[in-house]
Scaffold this active site. Structure first.
Site, mmCIF file in Angstrom:
data_model
loop_
_atom_site.group_PDB
_atom_site.id
_atom_site.type_symbol
_atom_site.label_atom_id
_atom_site.label_comp_id
_atom_site.label_asym_id
_atom_site.label_seq_id
_atom_site.Cartn_x
_atom_site.Cartn_y
_atom_site.Cartn_z
ATOM 1 N N LYS A 46 -1.319 -6.012 -8.236
ATOM 2 C CA LYS A 46 -1.588 -7.249 -7.487
ATOM 3 C C LYS A 46 -3.022 -7.718 -7.732
ATOM 4 O O LYS A 46 -3.277 -8.897 -7.903
ATOM 5 C CB LYS A 46 -1.341 -6.961 -6.010
ATOM 6 C CG LYS A 46 -2.153 -7.760 -5.031
ATOM 7 C CD LYS A 46 -1.402 -8.980 -4.611
ATOM 8 C CE LYS A 46 -2.002 -9.747 -3.449
ATOM 9 N NZ LYS A 46 -3.418 -9.729 -3.325
ATOM 10 N N HIS B 89 0.841 -1.210 0.000
ATOM 11 C CA HIS B 89 0.000 0.000 0.000
ATOM 12 C C HIS B 89 0.878 1.263 0.000
ATOM 13 O O HIS B 89 0.583 2.225 -0.711
ATOM 14 C CB HIS B 89 -0.892 0.042 1.245
ATOM 15 C CG HIS B 89 -1.907 -1.062 1.336
ATOM 16 N ND1 HIS B 89 -1.800 -2.077 2.252
ATOM 17 C CD2 HIS B 89 -3.039 -1.293 0.643
ATOM 18 C CE1 HIS B 89 -2.841 -2.896 2.124
ATOM 19 N NE2 HIS B 89 -3.606 -2.446 1.151
HETATM 20 P P1 AMP Z 1 -6.761 -3.409 -0.399
HETATM 21 O O1 AMP Z 1 -6.560 -2.618 0.840
HETATM 22 O O2 AMP Z 1 -6.370 -4.842 -0.286
HETATM 23 O O3 AMP Z 1 -8.128 -3.198 -0.996
HETATM 24 O O4 AMP Z 1 -5.747 -2.811 -1.467
HETATM 25 C C1 AMP Z 1 -5.705 -1.445 -1.745
HETATM 26 C C2 AMP Z 1 -4.788 -1.220 -2.915
HETATM 27 O O5 AMP Z 1 -3.494 -1.710 -2.603
HETATM 28 C C3 AMP Z 1 -5.248 -1.975 -4.180
HETATM 29 O O6 AMP Z 1 -5.051 -1.116 -5.302
HETATM 30 C C4 AMP Z 1 -4.321 -3.149 -4.213
HETATM 31 O O7 AMP Z 1 -4.109 -3.658 -5.513
HETATM 32 C C5 AMP Z 1 -3.057 -2.546 -3.652
HETATM 33 N N1 AMP Z 1 -2.151 -3.581 -3.148
HETATM 34 C C6 AMP Z 1 -2.423 -4.527 -2.217
HETATM 35 N N2 AMP Z 1 -1.367 -5.335 -2.052
HETATM 36 C C7 AMP Z 1 -0.399 -4.893 -2.892
HETATM 37 C C8 AMP Z 1 0.938 -5.330 -3.200
HETATM 38 N N3 AMP Z 1 1.486 -6.385 -2.609
HETATM 39 N N4 AMP Z 1 1.629 -4.628 -4.124
HETATM 40 C C9 AMP Z 1 1.089 -3.558 -4.755
HETATM 41 N N5 AMP Z 1 -0.170 -3.106 -4.510
HETATM 42 C C10 AMP Z 1 -0.895 -3.771 -3.593
#
Ligand code: AMP
Length: 291
Positions: free
Chosen positions: A151, A37
């Site tokens: 991801k 993030h």
């Molecule tokens: P989430 O909180 O899981 O909904 O993710 C929020 C954002 O963070 C989304 O755009 C995800 O794709 C991104 N994200 C989560 N994990 C990763 C990672 N390991 N590398 C890059 N972006 C990530």
């Protein structure tokens, strides 16, 4: 960094910043933040003078048997991490701000085609929930650019398609996947894994690389898919899919594409115990026949 949960205040703050000529970059999240993030915050900083991150665990993107209730909520450490990553404004809306008519009675945004395969069929309603919440967040924050992680590859395509189709004046930036040392893609859901399971889960990234290598040497998509499913099962995972698709719309790769290289992506979703993990690897498909 300011922390705001009220829309009027959010709009006032952003209007003042915009008036001084600042572009607004936006990173929507569900919290429980990690280095993946924070890399999105840094990416947003390259495109905008002001960076806003939201933290909202969106109920409409979870299925009835999914982990909404136990999804890790760590607001204080998220705030510390966002501040350290250079975020200017943390937006923490409550459910009635996002869904003034209640989550069940809300307008839903449905994105065709890219939502209708893989996780779209395995998690019915999931991408409607994602598109619906992101559309609202876009209207609340009104960013110039928004950053999403690669991801969640299918999610990125869904958001791009929504933005193009509904003419949101927002540039969507896809940021690289951040991984643990053993290749496991960082995820809030990795918290559910034991130390041993984290090691086991490295098989997902290994298998993605192996799928690409098989493809490069002329393996057919069907053969690669079944071999990858076996390989994941041998490593103790329970795969939902392991597939190679066209990276622009997740359609099947053309049967034969000698003479042209197409943007391709290998995608895996697999369960380890109760935890469902997803990952992907983008590449240019080899200049070979794959009939
Ligand atoms: P989430 O909180 O899981 O909904 O993710 C929020 C954002 O963070 C989304 O755009 C995800 O794709 C991104 N994200 C989560 N994990 C990763 C990672 N390991 N590398 C890059 N972006 C990530």
């Amino acid at each position: 960094m300011q922390r705001i949960n009220n829309v009027v205040k959010l709009r006032e703050e952003l209007a003042a910043l915009r008036a001084s000529g600042a572009r607004v970059g936006f990173v929507p999240t569900m919290g429980n933040l990690h280095a993946g993030h924070y890399s999105l915050i840094e990416e947003a900083r390259h495109h905008a003078e002001v960076v806003v991150a939201s933290v909202f665990v969106n109920p409409t993107q979870f299925g009835p048997n999914e982990d909404f209730a136990r999804y890790p909520r760590t607001l204080e450490s998220d705030a510390d991490g966002l501040a350290a990553a250079g975020c200017d404004l943390m937006f923490v809306p409550d459910s009635s701000t996002i869904y003034p008519f209640g989550a069940q009675q809300s307008v839903r945004v449905q994105v065709p085609v890219v939502s209708e395969t893989l996780d779209g069929t395995l998690r019915p309603g999931h991408f409607d929930g994602v598109a619906s919440v992101v559309a609202r967040l876009f209207n609340l924050v009104q960013p110039d650019i928004a950053v999403f992680g690669r991801k969640d590859f299918q999610q990125l395509l869904v958001i791009r398609r929504m933005v193009d189709d509904l003419a949101f004046p927002i540039q969507i930036v896809g940021a690289p996947i951040i991984r643990e040392a053993n290749g496991l893609a960082m995820s809030s859901r990795n918290q559910y894994l034991t130390v041993e399971q984290r090691e086991q889960a490295a098989a997902i990234f290994n298998t993605l690389g192996w799928m690409k290598a098989l493809h490069d040497t002329g393996g057919t998509p069907a053969d690669i898919e079944s071999a990858a499913m076996l390989r994941l099962r041998d490593s103790g995972l329970d795969p939902d899919y392991a597939t190679i698709r066209h990276a622009t719309d997740l359609s099947d790769l053309p049967a034969g594409h000698a003479g042209q290289r197409v943007p391709a992506v290998a995608l895996i979703a697999a369960r380890l115990g109760e935890t469902r993990l997803i990952d992907n690897l983008e590449f240019l498909s080899a200049d070979v026949m794959c009939a």
